[in-house]
Enzyme design. Sequence first.
Site, mmCIF file in Angstrom:
data_model
loop_
_atom_site.group_PDB
_atom_site.id
_atom_site.type_symbol
_atom_site.label_atom_id
_atom_site.label_comp_id
_atom_site.label_asym_id
_atom_site.label_seq_id
_atom_site.Cartn_x
_atom_site.Cartn_y
_atom_site.Cartn_z
ATOM 1 N N ASP A 144 0.954 -1.078 -0.015
ATOM 2 C CA ASP A 144 0.020 0.124 -0.022
ATOM 3 C C ASP A 144 0.912 1.293 0.098
ATOM 4 O O ASP A 144 0.571 2.272 0.731
ATOM 5 C CB ASP A 144 -0.958 -0.145 1.345
ATOM 6 N N ARG A 145 2.118 1.062 -0.536
ATOM 7 C CA ARG A 145 2.784 2.383 -0.643
ATOM 8 C C ARG A 145 3.424 2.869 0.837
ATOM 9 O O ARG A 145 3.816 3.862 0.665
ATOM 10 C CB ARG A 145 2.195 3.543 -1.499
ATOM 11 N N LEU A 146 3.085 1.999 1.700
ATOM 12 C CA LEU A 146 3.653 2.449 3.032
ATOM 13 C C LEU A 146 5.176 1.790 3.438
ATOM 14 O O LEU A 146 5.399 1.082 4.248
ATOM 15 C CB LEU A 146 2.785 1.956 4.071
#
Length: 166
Positions: A144-146
């Site tokens: 999640d692009r974290l």
Amino acid sequence: MTLATATTDGAPSVRVVLLRGIDERGLTFFTNRTSRKAEELRLNPRAAAVIHWWELGRQARVEGGVEQTSDEESHAYWRTRPRGSQLAAWASRQSQPLSRREELDARVREMATRFDGAEVPLPPFWGGYRIVPARIELWTHRDDRLHDRVHYVREPNGWRAERLFP
Ligand SMILES: Cc1cc2nc3c(=O)[nH]c(=O)nc-3n(C[C@H](O)[C@H](O)[C@H](O)COP(=O)(O)O)c2cc1C
């Protein structure tokens, strides 16, 4: 690795070079010392580099001052290069305009004749550079692009680490 240099007035340029060595002193690469990158480094001895491993989901960024490697280091690497690459280094006026491809081929033949039956010596205009890291960032892909980003800054007493928002 992708290597960025800049002119003294801050215009950046970027290209890929082979990362040939990495140790506690820094990251080394080898090139023609009259090339565009070398000229930029002569006037502005700082660089940034990035390496990306898609399969591993990792990126490493390095920024710092740049110094020339010692003659011993340049010689040691030169000796590992295939003869064809050594002749090419002698033949290439790296980053200068080349009017015709045949001119390059002719220069390679000329160098092959010149060094026929002998070892090809290290050209006086060729050698290594070392990026001495002042900042390093290690980036790791997360869902999640974290992503994880850890930024290391060299300080007088060692390295300070901090996390950055992705
Ligand atoms: C995969 C790859 C590896 C390269 N490795 C080197 C290298 O180790 N040294 C080098 O001088 N040029 C290398 N080059 C060529 C450079 O990208 C560049 O064209 C050349 O150094 C001239 O750059 P400059 O005009 O900015 O000085 C490599 C290119 C690629 C695509």
